[in-house]
Write a protein that holds these residues in place. Structure first.
Motif, PDB file in Angstrom:
ATOM      1  N   LEU A 214      -3.906   7.377   0.920  1.00 47.31           N
ATOM      2  CA  LEU A 214      -3.999   8.963   1.059  1.00 47.31           C
ATOM      3  C   LEU A 214      -2.081   9.127   1.447  1.00 47.31           C
ATOM      4  O   LEU A 214      -1.560   9.758   1.391  1.00 47.31           O
ATOM      5  N   VAL A 215      -0.872   7.282   1.551  1.00 43.82           N
ATOM      6  CA  VAL A 215       0.370   7.840   1.344  1.00 43.82           C
ATOM      7  C   VAL A 215       0.695   8.268  -0.009  1.00 43.82           C
ATOM      8  O   VAL A 215       1.793   8.863  -0.062  1.00 43.82           O
ATOM      9  N   THR A 216      -0.203   7.757  -1.091  1.00 43.82           N
ATOM     10  CA  THR A 216       0.424   7.976  -2.349  1.00 43.82           C
ATOM     11  C   THR A 216      -0.562   9.665  -2.775  1.00 43.82           C
ATOM     12  O   THR A 216       1.103  10.148  -3.063  1.00 43.82           O
ATOM     13  N   SER A 217      -0.580   9.611  -2.304  1.00 42.80           N
ATOM     14  CA  SER A 217      -1.452  11.590  -2.289  1.00 42.80           C
ATOM     15  C   SER A 217      -0.256  12.600  -1.534  1.00 42.80           C
ATOM     16  O   SER A 217       0.711  13.016  -1.962  1.00 42.80           O
ATOM     17  N   TYR A 218       0.204  11.668  -0.552  1.00 46.97           N
ATOM     18  CA  TYR A 218       1.041  12.853   0.196  1.00 46.97           C
ATOM     19  C   TYR A 218       2.288  13.106  -0.586  1.00 46.97           C
ATOM     20  O   TYR A 218       3.668  13.832  -0.289  1.00 46.97           O
TER      21      TYR A 218
END
Length: 314
Positions: A214-218
């Motif tokens: 999720l952090v990578t996506s954001y």
């Protein structure tokens, strides 16, 4: 094995949140209101999406599924907790405890996977808008939802198996208000270190890996926003910030609880309340108050209902 079956614990006793009667009554009133709001808020979100054709898109399809999961997740623990707040002796049978544990992990894991899918959906929509209709068509969305339920079921079966394979022949006091793997396996009449490590490798790894995804996506979304117009940045940030708030509220407690084998803190019960009671009631508020399309659809449905009532009265 026969000896173990004969001496197996038949019920567990919850210690609950507190033994102070005044606090129990206050908690009962507060959590009852929050549970009703959870049901009404999430049902409202699902109804708005179902009855508004322009919201029949992947993002809102996933949002309606999130509301459904929130209702189920909260309903696994909150009714039993409310019952316990009114009883002096808070008990649950062994079989019901295992059932509660199974469904708790099923819906929690399904929500983790769903939030990860929703982040991927926003990543594709913002970073590759031209490919979005092909990448995230409704057929793919249905397949992803099926996959997340399948993954949640497999995860929950593993957790349940790790729990019931242990012998329970002595203490039966659970220092919590619901059945979960960490507090239950502490009562086993054997060494549970290996089981605790397996739990971390299962629940903890899933929570941590999905959160990092999720952090990578954001991060990728924030980088791509530099190329967007001011209006595009505003709309994307509004949608993503609401989603990231939900992610933080849910993943934080899960990572805190399920990445620590054989250790517990007094604050664990407070953290558990946060992701079983508080987060499900906040999700519909976050998505409706920060989402212009949902608020517009809600207003339109209300006006349509008022028009029907005025015509019927005439």
């Amino acid at each position: 094995m026969d000896a173990l079956n004969q001496t197996r614990v038949t019920e567990f006793v919850f210690l609950g949140l507190t033994d102070n009667w005044v606090l129990q009554i206050l908690f009962f009133m507060a959590f009852s209101v929050m549970y009703v709001l959870t049901l009404l808020g999430n049902i409202l979100v699902m109804s708005i999406i179902v009855f508004t054709p322009r919201l029949h898109t992947p993002m809102y399809f996933f949002l309606s599924n999130l509301s459904f999961v929130d209702i189920c997740h909260s309903s696994v623990t909150v009714p039993k907790m409310l019952e316990g707040l009114l009883l002096e002796r808070k008990t649950i049978s062994f079989d019901n405890c295992i059932a509660q544990l199974f469904f708790l992990h099923l819906f929690a894991c399904a929500e983790i996977f769903l939030l990860t899918i929703m982040a991927y959906d926003r990543y594709v929509a913002i970073c590759a808008p031209l490919h979005y209709p092909n990448v995230m068509n409704m057929r793919v969305c249905v397949q992803l939802v099926f996959a997340l339920w399948l993954g949640g079921t497999v995860h929950s079966l593993v957790q349940t198996f790790l729990t019931i394979r242990l012998p329970y022949c002595g203490p039966n006091m659970i220092d919590s208000y619901f059945c979960d793997v960490p507090p239950v396996i502490k009562l086993a009449c054997t060494d549970t270190y290996l089981t605790g490590m397996l739990i971390v490798s299962n629940s903890g790894t899933i929570s941590l890996a999905c959160f990092l995804a999720l952090v990578t996506s954001y991060t990728a979304i924030l980088v791509s926003l530099r190329k967007q117009s001011a209006e595009g940045r505003r709309k994307a940030l509004s949608t993503c910030s609401a989603h990231f708030m939900v992610v933080t509220l849910f993943f934080g407690p899960c990572i805190f609880i399920y990445t620590r084998p054989d250790t517990s803190f007094s604050i664990d019960k407070v953290v558990s309340v946060f992701y079983t009671v508080v987060t499900p009631v906040l999700n519909p508020l976050i998505y409706t108050l920060r989402n212009g399309e949902v608020k517009s659809a809600m207003k339109h449905l209300r006006q349509r209902q008022q028009n029907k009532e005025s015509k019927s009265s005439d």
